[in-house]
Design an enzyme around this catalytic site. Structure first.
Site, PDB file in Angstrom:
ATOM      1  N   SER A  27      19.832  56.886  51.559  1.00  0.00           N
ATOM      2  CA  SER A  27      19.727  55.818  50.578  1.00  0.00           C
ATOM      3  C   SER A  27      18.695  54.774  51.010  1.00  0.00           C
ATOM      4  O   SER A  27      18.710  54.307  52.148  1.00  0.00           O
ATOM      5  CB  SER A  27      21.095  55.163  50.416  1.00  0.00           C
ATOM      6  OG  SER A  27      20.993  54.140  49.468  1.00  0.00           O
ATOM      7  N   GLY A  28      17.775  54.446  50.125  1.00  0.00           N
ATOM      8  CA  GLY A  28      16.764  53.438  50.426  1.00  0.00           C
ATOM      9  C   GLY A  28      15.501  54.015  51.053  1.00  0.00           C
ATOM     10  O   GLY A  28      14.583  53.284  51.403  1.00  0.00           O
TER      11      GLY A  28
ATOM     12  N   THR B 197      13.598  57.893  44.785  1.00  0.00           N
ATOM     13  CA  THR B 197      13.383  57.620  43.365  1.00  0.00           C
ATOM     14  C   THR B 197      11.965  57.117  43.119  1.00  0.00           C
ATOM     15  O   THR B 197      11.315  57.514  42.152  1.00  0.00           O
ATOM     16  CB  THR B 197      14.439  56.618  42.864  1.00  0.00           C
ATOM     17  OG1 THR B 197      15.721  57.188  43.130  1.00  0.00           O
ATOM     18  CG2 THR B 197      14.313  56.349  41.392  1.00  0.00           C
TER      19      THR B 197
ATOM     20  N   ASN C 237      20.441  49.465  49.354  1.00  0.00           N
ATOM     21  CA  ASN C 237      19.307  49.521  48.439  1.00  0.00           C
ATOM     22  C   ASN C 237      19.641  48.709  47.184  1.00  0.00           C
ATOM     23  O   ASN C 237      20.694  48.907  46.585  1.00  0.00           O
ATOM     24  CB  ASN C 237      19.062  51.009  48.089  1.00  0.00           C
ATOM     25  CG  ASN C 237      17.880  51.217  47.159  1.00  0.00           C
ATOM     26  OD1 ASN C 237      17.247  50.251  46.715  1.00  0.00           O
ATOM     27  ND2 ASN C 237      17.590  52.467  46.860  1.00  0.00           N
TER      28      ASN C 237
ATOM     29  N   SER D  14      19.931  51.295  44.009  1.00  0.00           N
ATOM     30  CA  SER D  14      20.367  52.584  44.526  1.00  0.00           C
ATOM     31  C   SER D  14      20.836  53.508  43.402  1.00  0.00           C
ATOM     32  O   SER D  14      21.645  53.120  42.563  1.00  0.00           O
ATOM     33  CB  SER D  14      21.506  52.356  45.517  1.00  0.00           C
ATOM     34  OG  SER D  14      21.888  53.571  46.084  1.00  0.00           O
ATOM     35  N   SER D  15      20.310  54.734  43.392  1.00  0.00           N
ATOM     36  CA  SER D  15      20.759  55.714  42.385  1.00  0.00           C
ATOM     37  C   SER D  15      22.157  56.164  42.784  1.00  0.00           C
ATOM     38  O   SER D  15      22.343  56.662  43.887  1.00  0.00           O
ATOM     39  CB  SER D  15      19.858  56.939  42.377  1.00  0.00           C
ATOM     40  OG  SER D  15      18.509  56.589  42.522  1.00  0.00           O
TER      41      SER D  15
ATOM     42  N   GLY E 150      20.887  62.145  49.976  1.00  0.00           N
ATOM     43  CA  GLY E 150      20.727  62.818  51.261  1.00  0.00           C
ATOM     44  C   GLY E 150      22.031  62.821  52.032  1.00  0.00           C
ATOM     45  O   GLY E 150      23.030  62.231  51.607  1.00  0.00           O
TER      46      GLY E 150
ATOM     47  N   GLU F 136      25.080  62.060  54.243  1.00  0.00           N
ATOM     48  CA  GLU F 136      25.713  60.757  54.498  1.00  0.00           C
ATOM     49  C   GLU F 136      26.689  60.865  55.649  1.00  0.00           C
ATOM     50  O   GLU F 136      27.604  61.680  55.634  1.00  0.00           O
ATOM     51  CB  GLU F 136      26.441  60.263  53.242  1.00  0.00           C
ATOM     52  CG  GLU F 136      25.486  59.675  52.240  1.00  0.00           C
ATOM     53  CD  GLU F 136      26.157  58.947  51.076  1.00  0.00           C
ATOM     54  OE1 GLU F 136      27.400  58.967  50.982  1.00  0.00           O
ATOM     55  OE2 GLU F 136      25.418  58.387  50.260  1.00  0.00           O
TER      56      GLU F 136
HETATM   57  P1  ATP Z   1      19.007  55.773  46.821  1.00  0.00           P
HETATM   58  O1  ATP Z   1      19.462  57.050  47.469  1.00  0.00           O
HETATM   59  O2  ATP Z   1      19.865  54.608  47.191  1.00  0.00           O
HETATM   60  O3  ATP Z   1      18.798  55.893  45.358  1.00  0.00           O
HETATM   61  P2  ATP Z   1      16.159  55.984  47.182  1.00  0.00           P
HETATM   62  O4  ATP Z   1      15.812  56.935  48.282  1.00  0.00           O
HETATM   63  O5  ATP Z   1      16.026  56.478  45.796  1.00  0.00           O
HETATM   64  O6  ATP Z   1      17.603  55.392  47.485  1.00  0.00           O
HETATM   65  P3  ATP Z   1      14.274  54.007  46.304  1.00  0.00           P
HETATM   66  O7  ATP Z   1      15.096  53.324  45.299  1.00  0.00           O
HETATM   67  O8  ATP Z   1      13.253  54.975  45.846  1.00  0.00           O
HETATM   68  O9  ATP Z   1      15.242  54.686  47.381  1.00  0.00           O
HETATM   69  O10 ATP Z   1      13.521  52.939  47.228  1.00  0.00           O
HETATM   70  C1  ATP Z   1      14.148  51.762  47.666  1.00  0.00           C
HETATM   71  C2  ATP Z   1      13.179  50.609  47.630  1.00  0.00           C
HETATM   72  O11 ATP Z   1      12.180  50.791  48.620  1.00  0.00           O
HETATM   73  C3  ATP Z   1      12.407  50.466  46.318  1.00  0.00           C
HETATM   74  O12 ATP Z   1      13.109  49.698  45.400  1.00  0.00           O
HETATM   75  C4  ATP Z   1      11.129  49.792  46.765  1.00  0.00           C
HETATM   76  O13 ATP Z   1      11.330  48.408  46.915  1.00  0.00           O
HETATM   77  C5  ATP Z   1      10.918  50.351  48.169  1.00  0.00           C
HETATM   78  N1  ATP Z   1       9.981  51.496  48.167  1.00  0.00           N
HETATM   79  C6  ATP Z   1      10.286  52.805  48.152  1.00  0.00           C
HETATM   80  N2  ATP Z   1       9.181  53.572  48.165  1.00  0.00           N
HETATM   81  C7  ATP Z   1       8.138  52.736  48.192  1.00  0.00           C
HETATM   82  C8  ATP Z   1       6.701  52.896  48.220  1.00  0.00           C
HETATM   83  N3  ATP Z   1       6.141  54.105  48.233  1.00  0.00           N
HETATM   84  N4  ATP Z   1       5.943  51.782  48.249  1.00  0.00           N
HETATM   85  C9  ATP Z   1       6.498  50.553  48.250  1.00  0.00           C
HETATM   86  N5  ATP Z   1       7.831  50.333  48.238  1.00  0.00           N
HETATM   87  C10 ATP Z   1       8.643  51.397  48.201  1.00  0.00           C
HETATM   88 MG    MG Z   2      17.282  56.562  44.231  1.00  0.00          MG
END
Ligand code: ATP
Ligand code: MG
Length: 727
Positions: A142-143, A147, A192, A195-196, A419, A421
């Site tokens: 997560s984070g 996404t 996050n 977070s999805s 991913g 956990e």
């Molecule tokens: P989750 O499993 O909780 O959904 P995730 O892996 O989908 O997490 P994201 O929501 O894609 O995580 O990313 C978390 C935050 O990190 C985003 O809101 C953004 O602020 C930052 N972030 C992620 N990727 C990038 C990037 N390539 N450039 C800049 N900031 C990023």
């Molecule tokens: Mg996500």
């Protein structure tokens, strides 16, 4: 079991003392020599672009060190062969502009610095040239940026495809589905802010000219418990906050809502109010705009928000207890729910406080006590929200269907799913998520080996067996018929008498104690491993050991919603609710599948979908726990490198022929290293490459000449492109 034997490092680039020789700098060309020396110097600073080029490829330290060097230079992408490793920068980098998209469009994968656009372009080109369905699998905790990565892929495809009106409309819809889904499926967690809380697989469909024509989304396991409870510092799903912050006074009045968040019990467990990084009112308008793009009618939107509001009112119903019988504390909230969903107030109030049991024709109505009434109400709120979410996905899919639904189309699928956990306390949810990751790892093994074997075959090279750890044994432990954990859990859920979480655990311990990947507390005691509670079991996952606490397993798996409430829901006038609570289900004698069995079936379906496609992988890593830029926390990253299986990934990649390039490309890039190919060479590319590799001193066993490509077992570090694309 466990990792297989290490691959012996017998490549020609290794001296007798076991150390790798420094890459040779040929004397052919003074300018080139200068360039290469500069390149080596650069490498010290920015690391290598592909982990296969690491000299000490089995060392975690070297791996992390390479990541760090690159991260410090804002180079967040690195390859392991074709796999893209991405480290979340937590800051806006200017690497996603339309110029960058142009740069990567139709450029060869290895001719440019690692980038998500390179991966997206390769998948897209492969779709076009080979008519082969693609899938992009994104994983990470997560984070870590999954996404965001999936959005970048979508943006790239939208920018790289045609700009006709029709195509733009499709692209707008594909992109527009995101804010709607995120509003309902994402939430602020401690890890996050966005977070999805569901898994997502999205197909982008193309016609044979390569233009997007539509899409289809599959959703997995929404974390519906969040509707009724949030941990400290977390929030409910975004949509609740967006509605209260962004809707007009009139809309709120129609929904019987007040703007004040404190009014709502379901929003009061976690963080109240707003977060710095999110403007809920602005987001609300975005969502409404996206709903229009998705062609949702006003009636549909009204029905949808009536349901969202009804969930908030359900939370406020409240119960007292008199003589063991629950009494409704706030009838006004029941009235609001009834008005919003369009059902009879009295029937709804009855269903909140009673349970009808039909035991072989004997219908008995028994009142609920306060505890059970709360349980029933929460179950309703969760079910309503969960089904609403699934309805929403179906609705978005309707809008995404291609206009002239052609029978044959090509697709690129994007999987953005939770991913591995491992928390302090791991429960049913982690069990499901980690099971999903085992399945995906199994798929990774099958697909990677398959595509490797196919490539060797295509190129006319003898296949060499590579040792790797096959996690099928763990998948079987979980899902095998009759004796797997899922079967045993379902069996216990259905058993007459009084099955409990502990009787379920007992069943696991009796049946699985001899399994090498199952550790009961008895076994842990015997082996003096980390002590375990009497309500825990441990699994040796491919990524490491996880201890699960069984409390709540059976209840979550049964996922019971009392019939009285289902009946009231199926007779509402709200068309969405009526649709998702089918009257037919009430009369059906068949017991609905348990939660884990539904999940298992949908995962197997997903695996089947992915199996037929050519995969690309993005492995996302988050650099620290504080959502901060420029903070590279070694320990946290090492943990993820382990759980993503990156070292094993690299080991397997290095075990075969780690480096391969088409002859034309290789010759073009390195011809100046050899006097026979530089400055003039007129022969075939294959012969030129043969001259080159001989000149570079490769021994017979260190390389293979395929039909169209050169394969090198241990590439010398000079085979690296420069990070020319730094900004
Ligand atoms: P989750 O499993 O909780 O959904 P995730 O892996 O989908 O997490 P994201 O929501 O894609 O995580 O990313 C978390 C935050 O990190 C985003 O809101 C953004 O602020 C930052 N972030 C992620 N990727 C990038 C990037 N390539 N450039 C800049 N900031 C990023
Ligand atoms: Mg996500």
């Amino acid at each position: 079991m466990g990792a297989s034997e290490p691959v012996s490092d017998t490549g020609g680039g290794v001296t007798s003392s076991g150390k790798r020789k420094a890459p040779e700098v040929p004397k052919t060309h003074p300018e080139l020599r200068r360039n290469m020396e500069r390149g080596l110097h650069e490498r010290d600073r920015v690391g290598v672009q592909d982990f296969v080029l690491l000299e000490n490829f089995e060392s975690e330290d070297a791996f992390i060190d390479n990541l760090r060097k690159r991260f410090n230079e804002n180079l967040i992408y690195t390859y392991i062969g074709q796999v893209l490793v991405s480290v979340n920068p937590y800051k806006k980098l200017p690497i996603y502009t339309s110029e960058v998209i142009q740069y990567y469009h139709r450029r060869n994968f290895f001719e440019a610095p690692p980038h998500i656009f390179a991966l997206a372009d390769t998948a897209y080109q492969s779709l076009l040239k080979e008519n082969r369905d693609q899938c992009i699998l994104i994983s990470g905790e997560s984070g870590s940026g999954k996404t965001e990565a999936s959005k970048k892929v979508l943006e790239f495809i939208a920018a790289a495809t045609g700009h006709k009106k029709q195509v733009e409309e499709v692209n707008d819809k594909l992109i527009g589905s995101n804010p709607v889904l995120e509003a309902f499926g994402n939430a602020k967690t401690n890890r996050n802010d966005n977070s999805s809380r569901f898994g997502k697989y999205m197909d982008i469909q193309f016609n044979f000219q390569g233009d997007p024509i539509g899409g289809n989304i599959l959703n997995y396991l929404l974390e519906k418990s969040r509707v009724v409870h949030q941990f400290s510092g977390e929030r409910n799903f975004h949509i609740f906050y967006q509605l209260l912050a962004g809707a007009s006074e009139e809309t709120l009045r129609k929904l019987y809502l007040k703007r004040n968040l404190d009014t709502y019990y379901y929003m009061s467990n976690g963080t109240k109010g707003t977060i710095d990084t999110i403007d809920d009112a602005v987001q609300y308008n975005e969502v409404i705009k996206a709903m229009k793009t998705m062609e949702m009618t006003q009636q549909e939107q009204d029905d949808l928000f009536a349901i969202v509001a009804s969930v908030l009112h359900m939370g406020n119903v409240g119960f007292t207890e008199e003589d063991g019988v629950a009494q409704i504390l706030k009838p006004a909230s029941v009235e609001a729910v009834a008005a919003l969903l369009g059902c009879n107030i009295k029937q709804l109030a009855e269903a909140f406080t009673n349970r009808t049991i039909d035991a072989h024709g004997d219908v008995v109505v028994s009142p609920l006590n306060r505890e059970f009434a709360i349980y029933a109400r929460d179950a309703l709120a969760k079910a309503v929200y969960d089904r609403l979410f699934t309805w929403l996905v179906t609705r978005l899919n309707k809008s995404l269907q291609p206009v002239n639904n052609p029978r044959s189309k090509m697709v690129i699928g994007i999987l953005d799913i939770y991913g591995f956990e491992i928390f302090q306390k791991n429960s049913f949810e982690q069990f499901c998520i980690n099971y999903c990751n085992e399945k995906l790892q199994q798929l990774f093994i099958q697909l990677t080996l398959k595509s490797e074997q196919e490539e060797y075959l295509r190129e006319g090279i003898t296949w060499e067996n590579v040792h790797y750890f096959n996690n099928k044994v763990i998948c079987d432990l979980i899902e095998e018929k009759y004796k797997g954990i899922i079967s045993l859990m379902d069996e216990e859920c259905l058993r007459p008498g009084e099955p409990t979480d502990l009787s379920f655990l007992e069943k696991l311990n009796v049946n699985l104690n001899n399994h090498p990947h199952y550790i009961s507390h008895m076994k842990a005691d015997l082996q003096t491993q980390k002590v375990m509670g009497r309500d825990e079991f441990r699994l040796v996952h491919y990524a490491g050991e996880v201890t699960y606490n069984v409390r709540g397993f059976l209840e979550k798996n049964n996922d019971l919603l009392y019939r009285d409430l289902r009946e009231v829901m199926s007779h509402t006038t709200n068309s969405i609710i009526k649709n998702v609570f089918d009257v037919k289900d009430l009369t059906s004698k068949k017991r609905p599948d348990t939660a884990i069995t539904q999940f298992k079936n949908s995962l197997n379906n997903l695996v089947e979908i992915l199996m037929g496609k050519e995969p690309s992988y993005i492995r996302c890593i988050k650099p620290n726990d504080y959502k901060m830029a420029n903070q590279f926390n070694q320990q946290i990253i090492l943990h993820q490198v382990k759980y993503l299986g990156l070292m094993e990934n690299l080991r397997v990649r290095r075990a075969g022929f780690a480096y391969r390039r088409p002859y034309e490309q290789f010759l073009q890039r390195y011809k100046s290293l050899c006097p026979q190919t530089w400055p003039n060479y007129y022969g075939s590319a294959k012969e030129g490459v043969q001259l080159l590799v001989c000149h570079l001193g490769y021994e017979q066993d260190e390389y293979r000449m395929g039909n169209t490509k050169l394969f090198i077992r241990f590439p010398k570090t000079l085979f690296d492109t420069e990070d020319a694309f730094q900004m």
